[in-house]
Write an enzyme that holds these catalytic residues in place. Structure first.
Site, PDB file in Angstrom:
ATOM      1  N   ASP A 178       0.778  -1.270  -0.164  1.00  0.00           N
ATOM      2  CA  ASP A 178      -0.132  -0.008  -0.066  1.00  0.00           C
ATOM      3  C   ASP A 178       0.711   1.279   0.039  1.00  0.00           C
ATOM      4  O   ASP A 178       1.712   1.416   0.810  1.00  0.00           O
ATOM      5  CB  ASP A 178      -0.911   0.283   1.288  1.00  0.00           C
ATOM      6  N   GLU A 186     -10.336  -2.375   3.916  1.00  0.00           N
ATOM      7  CA  GLU A 186      -9.087  -1.819   4.347  1.00  0.00           C
ATOM      8  C   GLU A 186      -8.866  -0.525   3.771  1.00  0.00           C
ATOM      9  O   GLU A 186      -9.571  -0.120   2.763  1.00  0.00           O
ATOM     10  CB  GLU A 186      -8.227  -3.021   3.675  1.00  0.00           C
TER      11      GLU A 186
HETATM   12  C1  FRU Z   1      -3.750  -3.721   2.670  1.00  0.00           C
HETATM   13  C2  FRU Z   1      -3.051  -4.125   3.861  1.00  0.00           C
HETATM   14  C3  FRU Z   1      -3.624  -2.996   5.260  1.00  0.00           C
HETATM   15  C4  FRU Z   1      -2.248  -3.451   6.042  1.00  0.00           C
HETATM   16  C5  FRU Z   1      -1.216  -3.501   5.157  1.00  0.00           C
HETATM   17  C6  FRU Z   1      -0.230  -4.525   5.875  1.00  0.00           C
HETATM   18  O1  FRU Z   1      -3.271  -4.155   1.410  1.00  0.00           O
HETATM   19  O2  FRU Z   1      -3.474  -5.537   4.365  1.00  0.00           O
HETATM   20  O3  FRU Z   1      -4.824  -3.463   5.685  1.00  0.00           O
HETATM   21  O4  FRU Z   1      -2.501  -2.271   6.876  1.00  0.00           O
HETATM   22  O5  FRU Z   1      -1.614  -4.233   3.865  1.00  0.00           O
HETATM   23  O6  FRU Z   1       0.975  -4.674   4.985  1.00  0.00           O
END
Ligand code: FRU
Length: 479
Positions: free
Chosen positions: A22, A191
């Site tokens: 992300d 998310e």
């Molecule tokens: C989304 C996610 C988020 C988390 C991060 C962990 O892709 O699962 O929810 O904070 O990646 O790397």
């Protein structure tokens, strides 16, 4: 085998070494766009999550900086956002950049860290965490300033809902409301939220947009970005069309999409992670894994009383065009174009306008001499645009990768069928990805591809009639 770096994009952001997911903490300050990101500095698969960091003055040329926030006793560093604290509400100094992020261990908690040197170094707040819960999934805080109540607002992803909190100082948080039940797609966990206001094209109205990344449960499996349009009063978000599911992008590789805080000129600029949790750890690169999408400027438009998000390629991308390597071609019917651009390195943009549509299917294939291809079609009868990557190159590394993605379209159509404007398409190709922007970004489709050599030909075809390509321009894009 072979040179794995051949898939590294030239004008999309990718980490020099290691794993990325992300985009995090995107904030603009003093002429610099900051991009932080979920990063494993020690390997090219997910793990050891930290915030990587890069800065740019123009959204396309990025400078890599050292890891900004590293794991500590409270856990690894998961996704989150960053703000500029202009009024020194937190007491770390007026104009401090403050990052708000999740720490992951056997639970998930929210912490903050501040920088008084424009993001070059961060200090963690001594009383972290600032927000805890019993919920197992409790993460990805997006924070912004809400002027009418003079409060910071945090949107947090909690299982299959978003929760909204408020704070005067980024340290003390009060629960305000929850959103999600019975709304949109619920095929997986929610998310990486975002919440912002945008003007509605052609009106004096403004509406709020809630971005909601979902994994799994996307339209073609795995990860995808849905969104809701409605209102926000400082406490509660209300979706104006609860029975509709809206997708921001119709490809398979568009996830964790969030926007920049404090972007200049009231712009709302988004970037997505260009991969999918179904196969992100398996894609055939080795030194690094997964780039971001190109930046996109967001706006709202209305069709038949329903308001949608439009994602246009950010204007900064125009500067990548190599004017000396621009080619305009005349195309008629099924004529094939060879030699798209001299010394093609697989990084180019195609602009296409098709006015005269007397065909049922308007199709074109990007392909290389190995017979690997990406096939795109406007189906004028079904009113669909599709992209087929099943024969695009390396596809066998994961069974969820080979796929045809499609979306309904508004534009175009035979005149006899009540057709209206010309079909307009911009395609951004960069070594291992194709991003299609239709009708100024009213639909977008983002897909990764792994050809053994760049696609260097395009071939137009039709079914059930003929059409005319009014304009077809290929721009080589500079790194
Ligand atoms: C989304 C996610 C988020 C988390 C991060 C962990 O892709 O699962 O929810 O904070 O990646 O790397």
């Amino acid at each position: 085998t072979g040179n794995r770096e051949k898939f590294r994009p030239t004008y999309h952001f990718s980490p020099l070494y290691g794993w990325m997911n992300d985009p995090n903490g995107m904030v603009y300050k003093d002429g610099e766009y900051h991009l932080f990101y979920q990063y494993n500095p020690y390997g090219s698969k997910w793990g050891n999550m930290s915030w990587g960091h890069a800065i740019s003055q123009d959204l396309v040329n990025w400078k890599h900086l050292p890891v900004a926030i590293a794991p500590d006793a409270l856990g690894t560093i998961f996704s989150g956002s960053a703000v500029v604290d202009f009024d020194n509400t937190a007491g770390f100094g007026a104009g401090a950049i403050i990052a708000i992020y999740t720490q992951n261990s056997d639970r998930q908690v929210q912490s903050i860290a501040y920088s008084t040197d424009n993001g070059r170094t961060f200090t963690k707040y001594e009383n972290n965490p600032v927000l805890t819960s019993e919920a197992r999934d409790f993460r990805d805080p997006k924070v912004f300033w809400y002027e009418s109540t003079k409060r910071w607002i945090m949107v947090l992803a909690v299982g299959q809902e978003m929760q909204i909190f408020s704070s005067p100082n980024l340290k003390d948080w009060t629960f305000e409301s929850r959103f999600g039940e019975g709304q949109g797609a619920h095929g997986g966990v929610w998310e990486c939220p975002d919440l912002f206001e945008l003007p509605v094209e052609g009106t004096n109205d403004k509406k709020w947009v809630l971005l909601c990344n979902l994994n799994p449960g996307g339209p073609f499996g795995g990860s995808a970005t849905q969104y809701f349009v409605g209102s926000f009063n400082g406490k509660e978000f209300v979706n104006e069309s609860p029975s509709k599911t809206k997708w921001m992008d119709w490809g398979k590789d568009h996830y964790a999409t969030v926007t920049w805080s404090d972007a200049p000129d009231n712009r709302r600029i988004a970037i997505a992670w260009m991969s999918n949790w179904q196969y992100a750890n398996d894609v055939p690169t080795s030194q690094y894994r997964s780039p971001n999408s190109v930046p996109r400027d967001l706006s709202l438009f209305t069709v038949d009383g329903e308001t949608y998000l439009q994602s246009a390629p950010s204007p900064e991308l125009l500067a990548l065009r190599d004017a000396s390597k621009k080619r305009s071609f005349k195309v008629n019917g099924t004529r094939t174009i060879k030699e798209m651009i001299p010394s093609n390195d697989g990084a180019y943009e195609i602009e296409l306008t098709i006015e005269n549509q007397h065909a049922d299917v308007i199709g074109f294939r990007l392909y290389n001499d190995k017979g690997e291809e990406v096939d795109m079609q406007y189906d004028m009868k079904e009113k669909k645009f599709s992209m087929d990557r099943r024969k695009s190159g390396e596809v066998s590394f994961n069974e969820n990768f080979p796929m045809l993605t499609w979306t309904a379209i508004e534009q175009g159509g035979n005149e006899e069928q009540g057709g209206k404007e010309a079909l307009k398409l911009r395609l951004f190709v960069d070594k291992s990805s194709v991003e299609a922007f239709g009708d100024g970004g009213r639909f977008v489709m983002t897909n990764q591809v792994f050809p053994s050599e760049p696609y260097n030909h395009i071939d137009f075809y039709s079914k059930g009639g003929a059409y005319k390509v009014d304009s077809f321009v290929v721009h080589k894009l500079k790194p």
